[in-house]
Design a protein around this motif. Sequence first.
Motif, mmCIF file in Angstrom:
data_model
loop_
_atom_site.group_PDB
_atom_site.id
_atom_site.type_symbol
_atom_site.label_atom_id
_atom_site.label_comp_id
_atom_site.label_asym_id
_atom_site.label_seq_id
_atom_site.Cartn_x
_atom_site.Cartn_y
_atom_site.Cartn_z
ATOM 1 N N ALA A 223 49.424 26.386 51.756
ATOM 2 C CA ALA A 223 49.869 26.909 53.050
ATOM 3 C C ALA A 223 49.481 28.362 53.267
ATOM 4 N N SER A 224 49.029 29.035 52.227
ATOM 5 C CA SER A 224 48.795 30.477 52.279
ATOM 6 C C SER A 224 47.528 30.828 53.051
ATOM 7 N N PRO A 225 47.443 32.075 53.558
ATOM 8 C CA PRO A 225 46.356 32.450 54.466
ATOM 9 C C PRO A 225 44.947 32.211 53.945
ATOM 10 N N LEU A 226 44.705 32.372 52.652
ATOM 11 C CA LEU A 226 43.351 32.195 52.133
ATOM 12 C C LEU A 226 42.851 30.778 52.361
ATOM 13 N N TYR A 227 43.724 29.805 52.151
ATOM 14 C CA TYR A 227 43.318 28.398 52.210
ATOM 15 C C TYR A 227 43.659 27.742 53.543
ATOM 16 N N ASN A 228 44.690 28.230 54.210
ATOM 17 C CA ASN A 228 45.206 27.594 55.422
ATOM 18 C C ASN A 228 44.462 28.136 56.644
ATOM 19 N N GLY A 229 43.179 27.728 56.757
ATOM 20 C CA GLY A 229 42.357 28.176 57.867
ATOM 21 C C GLY A 229 41.714 29.525 57.655
ATOM 22 N N MET A 243 36.699 25.031 50.076
ATOM 23 C CA MET A 243 37.429 26.274 49.830
ATOM 24 C C MET A 243 38.740 26.361 50.596
ATOM 25 N N GLY A 244 39.103 25.331 51.334
ATOM 26 C CA GLY A 244 40.373 25.354 52.044
ATOM 27 C C GLY A 244 40.375 24.390 53.208
ATOM 28 N N LEU A 495 47.810 38.131 45.664
ATOM 29 C CA LEU A 495 46.999 38.967 46.549
ATOM 30 C C LEU A 495 45.801 38.197 47.091
ATOM 31 N N ARG A 496 45.320 37.245 46.342
ATOM 32 C CA ARG A 496 44.212 36.415 46.823
ATOM 33 C C ARG A 496 44.696 35.407 47.858
ATOM 34 N N ARG A 497 45.750 34.676 47.533
ATOM 35 C CA ARG A 497 46.189 33.647 48.485
ATOM 36 C C ARG A 497 46.732 34.260 49.768
ATOM 37 N N TRP A 498 47.310 35.479 49.681
ATOM 38 C CA TRP A 498 47.749 36.178 50.890
ATOM 39 C C TRP A 498 46.576 36.770 51.657
ATOM 40 N N LYS A 499 45.423 36.789 51.038
ATOM 41 C CA LYS A 499 44.202 37.356 51.606
ATOM 42 C C LYS A 499 44.364 38.848 51.909
ATOM 43 N N THR A 500 45.092 39.533 51.034
ATOM 44 C CA THR A 500 45.276 40.983 51.155
ATOM 45 C C THR A 500 44.594 41.737 50.025
ATOM 46 N N TYR A 539 37.415 36.299 46.343
ATOM 47 C CA TYR A 539 38.592 35.467 46.563
ATOM 48 C C TYR A 539 38.506 34.153 45.780
ATOM 49 N N PHE A 540 37.295 33.755 45.428
ATOM 50 C CA PHE A 540 37.083 32.558 44.616
ATOM 51 C C PHE A 540 36.179 32.924 43.451
ATOM 52 N N TYR A 541 36.336 32.222 42.357
ATOM 53 C CA TYR A 541 35.388 32.370 41.260
ATOM 54 C C TYR A 541 34.133 31.561 41.555
ATOM 55 N N PRO A 542 33.000 31.991 41.015
ATOM 56 C CA PRO A 542 31.797 31.169 41.163
ATOM 57 C C PRO A 542 31.824 29.975 40.219
#
Length: 560
Positions: A223-229, A243-244, A495-500, A539-542
């Motif tokens: 549900a978090s900003p990184l993945y939710n759109g 990626m989401g 911090l990643r999932r919040w996209k901050t 935000y993602f690992y390769p």
Amino acid sequence: MHLKNIIIVSAVVLLVAGCKKMNNGPQEFYTEEYVFDPLDKNGLAAQQALANLYTSMPTGFNRIGGDVLETATDDAIPSRNGTTIQLLINSNITNSNNPEAAWTKNYEGIRKANLFLRNVDVVPKPAEVIIWKAEARFLRAYFYFELLKRYGGVPIVGDTVFSTTDRIQLKRNTFEQCVNYIVAECDAVKGMLRAEPIASNDFGKASRGAALALKARTLLYAASPLYNGGVPAGASGEQRELMGYAAYDVERWNKAAIAANDLLALNVYPLETAYNNVFIHRRNNEVILSYLRGTTTDVETNNGPVGYSEGGTGYGQTSPTQDLVNAFGMNNGKFIDEAGSNYNPAAPYTNRDPRLALTVFTNGAQWLNRAVQTYEGGLDKPGFNAQQTRTGYYMRKFMGNFSTATAYTAQNHNFVLFRSAEVMLNYAEALNEYSGPVQFVYNQLINLRKRAGIAAGADARYGLSATLSKDSMRIVIQNERRVEMAFEEQRYWDLRRWKTAEQELNKNLGGMKITNNNGVFTYQPVTAGAIVFTAPKMYFYPIPHDEITKNPLLIQNYGW
């Protein structure tokens, strides 16, 4: 190690260790038939194989080249130079050089789980086998979650155990498919796992609560900003699915809130009365699942202040930042820069949130029967060419109660994977995003602050304003999560999932220069280090280079 090698490795050796049945010869000669034996009436070898599955779970503490993961956040910096975690700190990882070898480790765990599931039915313990299989499925789902939060969608191999002759060419499943798979596995096994209370001889094994906790965390991330759109606009259509989710959906927050509340509603994991008991008592009310370790002094030795003699020697490898210290509010529940906080820069550690003293060694803290000296030239910051704090602070969390002791003694240092305090924060966050700051959101924060020792105040809100908006409550929840869960490998992913991360991890990091003038201390905030976050790729690992080379069906993440 590429996916094919992970799947075809001679795995029975990886599954077993330490069982009396296994002590009759070299382990390389063990076969699946030997481990999963229909004549083994007690299933001892199978139980040992299952126990070995747990060793693939996150081990925590100083696991990355001797550093804690939080030294790749704004909460701490490594006290040593040139450590491997600098690759994460400076955004210098590549698809062939990443100090977190998560792809290999977790697919090895998945393979071991599948081998166990394929073979264990022959063991003549039908009632126990049902539980054992549920454990293996839970662990397999956990390993997929560890992959998901790093890489996005990954290949789901199902129950298949590939042979050495198989040419494995698997596509990555989409992010949504992986979330659905993990959630479905948790739902499928929760009724077959052990229900609470857990018997002493089963302590450390996956329970019904563990399955609910994994489901709640997975849905919170989804549900978090990184993945939710929030996938970068430059990603291709295929990358976006991996990626989401393509578009934001507020209902994902509702699902996350319901999942967290399902666990809280069991009322079987109450908060521990004393915060530090969560980390040093092998069994306690709050912990849902831990990575079990033997009693040791390694956490104290690796991270304790450096100025103590034999028996209390510390290497001080973790230097908490001023940024983290500032995140801890006052004992009246106010932020230090908030009106009415009563924060005093000349006495910066006085009247603070009690969790600060249990998380960070500050100058003057009592330890091993003396005051910690992190002032310039003090015993714990001597200033000459020695490994020591770079910030004026040392990590205190997870350590035993050695304030008046003269030497370290072995402690329980299990690394907590799930505890009810996190589930309360998950619930508060998801419910606030879905419904705003309703009373149930306040209740979670109040209960955590009450346990921490924050003063109730005249309104019994423990420093929380009664008129918080959704946005201001989000700030409070995120900060509460930071201080409550410090050094538990949460902030790096939060911090990643919040996209901050691109804001919070692109800056100088603070420390405190402390001067001792005949017993009078002065405090001067200083820059102690820096951190770099390259967005959007970090935000993602390769996907590892070897995997891409061996399997051209794998699509690389955007930016790599």
